[in-house]
Design an enzyme around this catalytic site. Structure first.
Site, PDB file in Angstrom:
ATOM      1  N   LYS A  92       7.947 -28.993 -61.209  1.00 42.78           N
ATOM      2  CA  LYS A  92       7.161 -29.989 -60.483  1.00 42.78           C
ATOM      3  C   LYS A  92       7.300 -29.709 -58.994  1.00 42.78           C
ATOM      4  O   LYS A  92       8.301 -29.126 -58.564  1.00 42.78           O
ATOM      5  CB  LYS A  92       7.712 -31.394 -60.793  1.00 42.78           C
ATOM      6  CG  LYS A  92       6.770 -32.523 -60.481  1.00 42.78           C
ATOM      7  CD  LYS A  92       5.896 -32.880 -61.654  1.00 42.78           C
ATOM      8  CE  LYS A  92       4.954 -34.021 -61.319  1.00 42.78           C
ATOM      9  NZ  LYS A  92       4.100 -34.385 -62.435  1.00 42.78           N
ATOM     10  N   GLY A 192      -1.991 -51.942 -65.489  1.00 40.51           N
ATOM     11  CA  GLY A 192      -2.538 -50.860 -64.660  1.00 40.51           C
ATOM     12  C   GLY A 192      -3.803 -50.300 -65.263  1.00 40.51           C
ATOM     13  O   GLY A 192      -3.765 -49.646 -66.308  1.00 40.51           O
ATOM     14  N   VAL A 193      -4.940 -50.603 -64.620  1.00 46.05           N
ATOM     15  CA  VAL A 193      -6.212 -50.068 -65.126  1.00 46.05           C
ATOM     16  C   VAL A 193      -6.791 -49.089 -64.102  1.00 46.05           C
ATOM     17  O   VAL A 193      -7.868 -49.292 -63.551  1.00 46.05           O
ATOM     18  CB  VAL A 193      -7.218 -51.184 -65.530  1.00 46.05           C
ATOM     19  CG1 VAL A 193      -6.849 -51.720 -66.893  1.00 46.05           C
ATOM     20  CG2 VAL A 193      -7.268 -52.319 -64.516  1.00 46.05           C
ATOM     21  N   GLY A 194      -6.018 -48.038 -63.858  1.00 43.53           N
ATOM     22  CA  GLY A 194      -6.461 -46.943 -62.987  1.00 43.53           C
ATOM     23  C   GLY A 194      -7.176 -45.904 -63.842  1.00 43.53           C
ATOM     24  O   GLY A 194      -7.860 -46.245 -64.810  1.00 43.53           O
ATOM     25  N   VAL A 196      -6.130 -43.641 -66.070  1.00 44.72           N
ATOM     26  CA  VAL A 196      -5.780 -43.597 -67.494  1.00 44.72           C
ATOM     27  C   VAL A 196      -6.058 -44.950 -68.158  1.00 44.72           C
ATOM     28  O   VAL A 196      -6.679 -45.021 -69.226  1.00 44.72           O
ATOM     29  CB  VAL A 196      -4.299 -43.202 -67.702  1.00 44.72           C
ATOM     30  CG1 VAL A 196      -3.945 -43.220 -69.190  1.00 44.72           C
ATOM     31  CG2 VAL A 196      -4.013 -41.826 -67.123  1.00 44.72           C
TER      32      VAL A 196
HETATM   33  P1  NAD Z   1      -3.768 -44.405 -61.111  1.00 42.30           P
HETATM   34  O1  NAD Z   1      -3.124 -44.386 -59.776  1.00 42.30           O
HETATM   35  O2  NAD Z   1      -5.198 -43.984 -61.251  1.00 42.30           O
HETATM   36  O3  NAD Z   1      -3.642 -45.859 -61.777  1.00 42.30           O
HETATM   37  C1  NAD Z   1      -2.522 -46.659 -61.689  1.00 42.30           C
HETATM   38  C2  NAD Z   1      -3.007 -48.102 -61.574  1.00 42.30           C
HETATM   39  O4  NAD Z   1      -1.878 -48.953 -61.646  1.00 42.30           O
HETATM   40  C3  NAD Z   1      -3.708 -48.406 -60.247  1.00 42.30           C
HETATM   41  O5  NAD Z   1      -4.958 -49.024 -60.502  1.00 42.30           O
HETATM   42  C4  NAD Z   1      -2.737 -49.332 -59.540  1.00 42.30           C
HETATM   43  O6  NAD Z   1      -3.385 -50.278 -58.698  1.00 42.30           O
HETATM   44  C5  NAD Z   1      -2.050 -49.995 -60.707  1.00 42.30           C
HETATM   45  N1  NAD Z   1      -0.750 -50.591 -60.409  1.00 42.30           N
HETATM   46  C6  NAD Z   1       0.212 -50.146 -59.568  1.00 42.30           C
HETATM   47  N2  NAD Z   1       1.275 -50.984 -59.596  1.00 42.30           N
HETATM   48  C7  NAD Z   1       0.989 -51.952 -60.497  1.00 42.30           C
HETATM   49  C8  NAD Z   1       1.683 -53.096 -60.964  1.00 42.30           C
HETATM   50  N3  NAD Z   1       2.890 -53.431 -60.525  1.00 42.30           N
HETATM   51  N4  NAD Z   1       1.061 -53.890 -61.894  1.00 42.30           N
HETATM   52  C9  NAD Z   1      -0.167 -53.570 -62.359  1.00 42.30           C
HETATM   53  N5  NAD Z   1      -0.878 -52.510 -61.937  1.00 42.30           N
HETATM   54  C10 NAD Z   1      -0.304 -51.711 -61.013  1.00 42.30           C
HETATM   55  O7  NAD Z   1      -2.815 -43.500 -62.048  1.00 42.30           O
HETATM   56  P2  NAD Z   1      -3.154 -42.874 -63.461  1.00 42.30           P
HETATM   57  O8  NAD Z   1      -3.576 -41.457 -63.281  1.00 42.30           O
HETATM   58  O9  NAD Z   1      -4.023 -43.819 -64.222  1.00 42.30           O
HETATM   59  O10 NAD Z   1      -1.701 -42.821 -64.118  1.00 42.30           O
HETATM   60  C11 NAD Z   1      -1.078 -43.998 -64.618  1.00 42.30           C
HETATM   61  C12 NAD Z   1       0.328 -43.672 -65.067  1.00 42.30           C
HETATM   62  O11 NAD Z   1       0.278 -42.668 -66.090  1.00 42.30           O
HETATM   63  C13 NAD Z   1       1.222 -43.075 -63.967  1.00 42.30           C
HETATM   64  O12 NAD Z   1       2.550 -43.487 -64.192  1.00 42.30           O
HETATM   65  C14 NAD Z   1       1.136 -41.569 -64.191  1.00 42.30           C
HETATM   66  O13 NAD Z   1       2.273 -40.898 -63.705  1.00 42.30           O
HETATM   67  C15 NAD Z   1       1.055 -41.520 -65.703  1.00 42.30           C
HETATM   68  N6  NAD Z   1       0.373 -40.324 -66.211  1.00 42.30           N
HETATM   69  C16 NAD Z   1      -0.882 -40.029 -65.843  1.00 42.30           C
HETATM   70  C17 NAD Z   1      -1.505 -38.884 -66.340  1.00 42.30           C
HETATM   71  C18 NAD Z   1      -2.932 -38.544 -65.986  1.00 42.30           C
HETATM   72  O14 NAD Z   1      -3.528 -37.673 -66.656  1.00 42.30           O
HETATM   73  N7  NAD Z   1      -3.528 -39.178 -64.993  1.00 42.30           N
HETATM   74  C19 NAD Z   1      -0.807 -38.034 -67.225  1.00 42.30           C
HETATM   75  C20 NAD Z   1       0.502 -38.381 -67.612  1.00 42.30           C
HETATM   76  C21 NAD Z   1       1.089 -39.526 -67.095  1.00 42.30           C
END
Ligand code: NAD
Length: 366
Positions: A92, A192-194, A196
């Site tokens: 990483k 968390g509705v980002g 993923v």
């Molecule tokens: P992202 O940044 O797009 O979404 C994260 C969401 O969580 C955001 O909308 C943010 O506002 C929200 N958030 C932050 N703190 C919060 C809280 N306390 N309560 C509620 N919501 C909160 O990230 P992502 O790409 O969707 O990834 C989400 C998680 O999955 C991360 O931990 C990431 O490391 C993990 N992950 C992602 C991937 C990928 O392909 N994107 C792969 C493996 C693991």
């Protein structure tokens, strides 16, 4: 901003202690005054193949935070690749700084040259704070990069595949817990509705699940409610939601002494990395509460599987098919944990370590 001299002092003081705690192979400290680049590349284990892991750009509060993060994340990648059956090791990178104000073409290309110097021992990709566009800049200086846009022959954003893997993992968990993997009528709390979380909602909604969501991003909550009929829960109340399944898709460390007692669910299965604040203490706490926990590095491996497929010649169908194996691997882990009387994260770690040891043996034979 962290001074490189401080970073070096810190690393000199604790360097071998830091590396030997979890048997990391190497850490590369990268500095460039012209572009302002300050980065660390950690390579944890390359027995199975080159170390693949994304580049995170983050405004760390101090240098030890950055060192800790890169070591912890690179180790997680080793387990994720191993348990997913990929011929990849774990690594990483972190770039120290504010992605919104300090990131530019020159900085990413300079970083790409450091990656290139490792001659393929490390393959980079996007992560928090970096994008497919940044990987295009890195690609101008090295071939050892994945996560390129689809227009450049890459797999694009891996989040939909990660979300699909989480969905498949939730179904495997339901089957193990309740004897059926149908999610129709099941209540799922998604934290968390980002990228993923939103794709996961789509899959859950199609399957007839009733979803509850929390996020601080009002626009995302509105979209979740409008597109998938999700019920918005305010802030921390997501832990207390009366739902059978809790899917953490935001931050790490959210399963801890304060939160586990509040959970009303029977299954925890979500995308966030490093969900257990302390793997053993909180892994056992969940078992004692009768909650089935899907090990994070296994259930969220879809994104890695997707970029690995890019490395070997990208085909979305292959990535999806390989991601579906999460169902069977998770079932195997649940059975192993029960038969050995250990928590599921420990079972997954054992299986990942065993594959590395077995392959190391194969490699040592003539
Ligand atoms: P992202 O940044 O797009 O979404 C994260 C969401 O969580 C955001 O909308 C943010 O506002 C929200 N958030 C932050 N703190 C919060 C809280 N306390 N309560 C509620 N919501 C909160 O990230 P992502 O790409 O969707 O990834 C989400 C998680 O999955 C991360 O931990 C990431 O490391 C993990 N992950 C992602 C991937 C990928 O392909 N994107 C792969 C493996 C693991």
């Amino acid at each position: 901003m962290i001074e490189v001299s401080e970073l070096k002092n810190q690393l000199h003081t604790n360097m071998f202690e830091n590396l030997s705690e979890h048997n990391h192979e190497q850490i590369l400290v990268c500095n460039d005054n012209q572009t302002g680049l300050k980065a660390l590349i950690a390579i944890h284990n390359t027995v199975l193949g080159p170390g693949l892991g994304g580049t995170r750009m983050w405004k760390y509060n101090n240098e030890s935070e950055a060192v800790r993060d890169v070591l912890r994340l690179s180790r997680g990648m080793t387990y994720k690749a191993s348990i997913s059956g990929l011929n990849l090791g774990g690594a990483k990178a972190v770039i120290i700084g504010d992605a919104r104000t300090q990131k530019n073409e020159a900085l990413m290309r300079r970083f790409g040259r450091f990656v290139n110097n490792l001659a393929g021992k490390y393959i980079t990709a996007e992560d928090v704070g970096t994008t497919t566009q940044d990987m295009e800049y890195v690609n101008m200086e090295t071939d050892h990069v994945v996560g390129l846009p689809e227009s450049r022959g890459g797999g694009g954003d891996p989040s939909p595949v990660t979300a699909y893997g989480v969905y498949v993992g939730i179904k495997a968990s339901a089957k193990h817990k309740w004897g059926s993997d149908s999610l129709a009528g099941k209540k799922v709390a998604v934290m968390g509705v980002g990228k993923v979380g939103m794709h996961l909602l789509e899959d859950l909604h199609k399957d007839g699940a009733k979803c509850y969501v929390s996020d601080m991003n009002e626009a995302a909550l509105k979209e979740a409610a409008e597109r998938f009929g999700a019920v918005v829960v305010s802030g921390d109340d997501i832990y207390d939601t009366d739902a059978e399944i809790f899917a953490p898709c935001a931050l790490g460390g959210i399963l801890n002494n304060d939160t586990i007692d509040r959970l009303k669910c029977e299954i925890v299965a979500g995308a966030a990395n490093n969900q257990l604040e302390d793997e053993d203490i909180h892994g056992d706490m969940l078992v004692n509460k009768g909650i089935l926990y899907a090990p994070d590095f296994l259930i969220n491996a879809g994104g890695l599987i997707n970029v690995y497929s890019e490395y070997t010649g990208y085909h979305r169908e292959n990535a999806i098919r390989d991601t579906e194996r999460i169902y069977d691997t998770l079932t195997k882990i649940y059975n192993l944990a029960e038969s050995e009387g250990i928590h599921t994260q420990a079972a997954a770690t054992h299986l990942a370590e065993k594959r590395i040891t077995d392959i190391m043996h194969v490699q040592s034979t003539i």
